[in-house]
Scaffold this active site. Structure first.
Site, PDB file in Angstrom:
ATOM      1  N   TYR A 199      -5.017  -1.856  -3.749  1.00  0.00           N
ATOM      2  CA  TYR A 199      -6.170  -2.700  -3.435  1.00  0.00           C
ATOM      3  C   TYR A 199      -7.453  -2.139  -4.043  1.00  0.00           C
ATOM      4  CZ  TYR A 199      -2.746  -4.461  -0.117  1.00  0.00           C
ATOM      5  OH  TYR A 199      -1.596  -4.966   0.445  1.00  0.00           O
ATOM      6  N   ARG A 208       0.797  -1.227   0.000  1.00  0.00           N
ATOM      7  CA  ARG A 208       0.000   0.000   0.000  1.00  0.00           C
ATOM      8  C   ARG A 208       0.831   1.280   0.000  1.00  0.00           C
ATOM      9  NH1 ARG A 208      -5.051  -0.133   2.563  1.00  0.00           N
ATOM     10  NH2 ARG A 208      -4.227  -1.891   3.750  1.00  0.00           N
ATOM     11  N   CYS A 251     -26.707  -3.543  -7.717  1.00  0.00           N
ATOM     12  CA  CYS A 251     -27.932  -3.823  -6.961  1.00  0.00           C
ATOM     13  C   CYS A 251     -27.613  -4.415  -5.592  1.00  0.00           C
ATOM     14  CB  CYS A 251     -28.814  -4.747  -7.777  1.00  0.00           C
ATOM     15  SG  CYS A 251     -29.208  -3.963  -9.343  1.00  0.00           S
TER      16      CYS A 251
HETATM   17  N1  LLP Z   1       3.268  -9.153   2.834  1.00  0.00           N
HETATM   18  C1  LLP Z   1       2.266 -10.004   3.119  1.00  0.00           C
HETATM   19  C2  LLP Z   1       2.586 -11.385   3.487  1.00  0.00           C
HETATM   20  C3  LLP Z   1       0.935  -9.566   3.064  1.00  0.00           C
HETATM   21  O1  LLP Z   1      -0.049 -10.404   3.370  1.00  0.00           O
HETATM   22  C4  LLP Z   1       0.652  -8.225   2.697  1.00  0.00           C
HETATM   23  C5  LLP Z   1      -0.726  -7.739   2.627  1.00  0.00           C
HETATM   24  C6  LLP Z   1       1.730  -7.372   2.384  1.00  0.00           C
HETATM   25  C7  LLP Z   1       3.037  -7.870   2.474  1.00  0.00           C
HETATM   26  C8  LLP Z   1       1.553  -5.940   1.981  1.00  0.00           C
HETATM   27  O2  LLP Z   1       0.985  -5.201   3.004  1.00  0.00           O
HETATM   28  P1  LLP Z   1       0.797  -3.621   2.867  1.00  0.00           P
HETATM   29  O3  LLP Z   1       2.158  -2.983   2.872  1.00  0.00           O
HETATM   30  O4  LLP Z   1       0.066  -3.366   1.619  1.00  0.00           O
HETATM   31  O5  LLP Z   1       0.008  -3.263   4.066  1.00  0.00           O
HETATM   32  N2  LLP Z   1      -7.122  -5.551   0.922  1.00  0.00           N
HETATM   33  C9  LLP Z   1      -6.751  -4.852   2.137  1.00  0.00           C
HETATM   34  C10 LLP Z   1      -5.302  -5.065   2.493  1.00  0.00           C
HETATM   35  C11 LLP Z   1      -4.943  -6.532   2.634  1.00  0.00           C
HETATM   36  C12 LLP Z   1      -3.495  -6.739   2.918  1.00  0.00           C
HETATM   37  C13 LLP Z   1      -3.120  -8.165   2.774  1.00  0.00           C
HETATM   38  N3  LLP Z   1      -1.733  -8.454   2.936  1.00  0.00           N
HETATM   39  C14 LLP Z   1      -7.081  -3.372   1.992  1.00  0.00           C
HETATM   40  O6  LLP Z   1      -7.608  -2.991   0.952  1.00  0.00           O
HETATM   41  O7  LLP Z   1      -6.884  -2.601   2.934  1.00  0.00           O
END
Ligand code: LLP
Length: 429
Positions: free
Chosen positions: A378, A282, A350
């Site tokens: 995301y 992110r 819907c």
């Molecule tokens: N590494 C692993 C093993 C992960 O499961 C994830 C995210 C990341 C790295 C990256 O994390 P970040 O830096 O993006 O926080 N769909 C959700 C977020 C799900 C994150 C899943 N894992 C949202 O839209 O907020």
């Protein structure tokens, strides 16, 4: 001022870098995802500064945004990738990424995915269970290869984020309980086709406090010291991703501040030689993108005012799934007046859950273009075709130029791989 520095109003209209978003909406239609190349580079720079002069590798958590143009840009900047499927590995390869800088995470790796990753020569498998370790040992040794392995441990810390995106607690499905890790490391040492190279954790996402990272780090340091006594030496420590971004007015963690504390603790623990691996998703892409959408109808009732737009939960699932806030900016804003209403911004799907934002005070007219901010992470990757809506196009802007990095899906494409039952079956029933 928007939450994203590369998206600014110039002469009364919202721009991305030097390109007008109104112009992009006109040229490519809506809904439309628009990314800023400069914003990707800015985000990358914040990590590069934090890690300068250190033994470190940033593996982009590509589930946040897996468009080939985004992957190619990070690859050019020196990134590796954190993947969770064979499909993601194929994308890295298609984008020209280096498989030698790939870490493979995920609780459900299948045999074919292990084979593909071994063949590609990934840097590391982040193994999440005893059973996975056995499967990997078998797959590697039957193909005459050696799988480099980290155990993903679950340090049981509370990342203080939304429960759906918190991963480092005991009750989550992820990782190996930290108390069980030494025993599984000792077993891994005896297994054919396995080479222990590191330790890994990822405690959650949209984290805005340093404390959970540092607590997890302390627990990993204790684990690594214990392993040393068992004669197990590691080469790297992977702290996962998780750094939050500004969606509204959050105070976010600066990589430079956070990782200087991490390096300090590692050196104090006599572990300064370990390579630091990170898996940010992110924070590398979230504020590098927006979702453009056009107001179709305004609908007023006693209870609510709705702005019905042409983007929907199939384009941006986060609001309804996590109750997430995304800023909404009018591309050509009009000043609010005493009678400007608050709108719920909703899509055509819907479902009552089909909303993008609630109670936003905006002076809107039919046909206005809105930018849903912070849609670089995301958003497209969680999109679907629900209600038979073709997925939107993706554009990457670079200075004054706009490049289509994914074509809008077509209506015909929605069902081109579907078949009705054969005529003889239908006619005999
Ligand atoms: N590494 C692993 C093993 C992960 O499961 C994830 C995210 C990341 C790295 C990256 O994390 P970040 O830096 O993006 O926080 N769909 C959700 C977020 C799900 C994150 C899943 N894992 C949202 O839209 O907020």
């Amino acid at each position: 001022m928007t939450v994203a520095p590369r998206f600014q109003h110039k002469n009364g209209t919202l721009h991305v870098e030097d390109v007008s978003l109104a112009q992009l909406a006109k040229e490519f239609g809506t809904p439309l995802y628009v990314y800023s190349r400069a914003a990707l580079q800015d985000a990358w720079e914040s990590y590069a500064r934090a890690l300068a002069g250190r033994e470190a590798l940033v593996c982009f958590g590509m589930k946040a945004n897996s468009n080939l143009a985004v992957l190619a840009e990070f690859s050019r900047l020196g990134a590796g990738f954190d993947i969770v499927s064979g499909g993601e590995l194929a994308r890295v390869q298609a984008a020209g990424g280096d498989p030698g800088k790939v870490v493979f995470s995920g609780v459900g790796k299948q045999v074919w995915e292990m084979q593909a990753a071994l063949e590609a020569g990934v840097k590391c498998f982040n193994v999440e269970s005893d059973a996975e370790l056995d499967r990997l040992s078998k797959v590697a040794s039957t193909s005459g290869r050696v799988a480099p392995v980290s155990l993903r441990v679950n340090p049981d810390v509370d990342a203080q984020t939304h429960p759906y995106i918190s991963t480092g607690l005991k009750e989550n499905k992820f990782g190996i309980a930290i108390e069980q890790a030494p025993e599984i490391y000792r077993r891994a040492k005896t297994l054919p086709g396995i080479e222990i190279v590191g330790v890994d954790c990822h405690i959650g996402s949209q984290i805005t406090e340093a404390a959970p990272y540092l607590d997890a780090l302390d627990k990993l340091i204790a684990l690594i010291h214990g392993l040393r006594e068992d004669g197990i030496e590691l080469k790297h420590l992977d702290l996962g991703g998780g750094i939050g971004i500004r969606y509204a007015n959050e105070q976010v963690l600066e990589p430079e501040k956070l990782f200087s504390q991490v390096f300090e603790r590692l050196e104090a623990a006599d572990l300064g030689h370990l390579e630091l691996v990170l898996e940010p998703g992110r924070s590398l892409v979230g504020n590098a993108g927006v979702l453009l959408t056009e107001v179709q109808y305004l609908k007023h009732s006693d209870a609510k005012n709705f702005a019905i737009v042409d983007a929907a939960m199939n384009d941006l699932l986060r609001p309804t799934l996590y109750d997430a806030w995304h800023d909404v900016e009018a591309v050509n804003p009009r000043p609010a007046t005493a009678v400007t209403p608050s709108y719920d911004i909703v899509g055509p799907i819907c479902e009552s859950g089909d909303w993008l934002a609630r109670e936003r005070r905006l002076e809107l007219h039919q046909g206005d273009i809105l930018a849903v901010m912070s849609a670089g992470a995301y958003a497209f990757t969680m999109s679907s075709q629900y209600n038979s809506r073709p997925r939107a196009a993706e554009i990457m802007v670079d200075g004054t130029r706009a490049h289509v990095v994914r074509q809008r899906e077509t209506i015909a494409g929605l069902f081109e791989s579907e078949r009705t039952l054969p005529a003889d079956v239908l006619n005999n029933s």
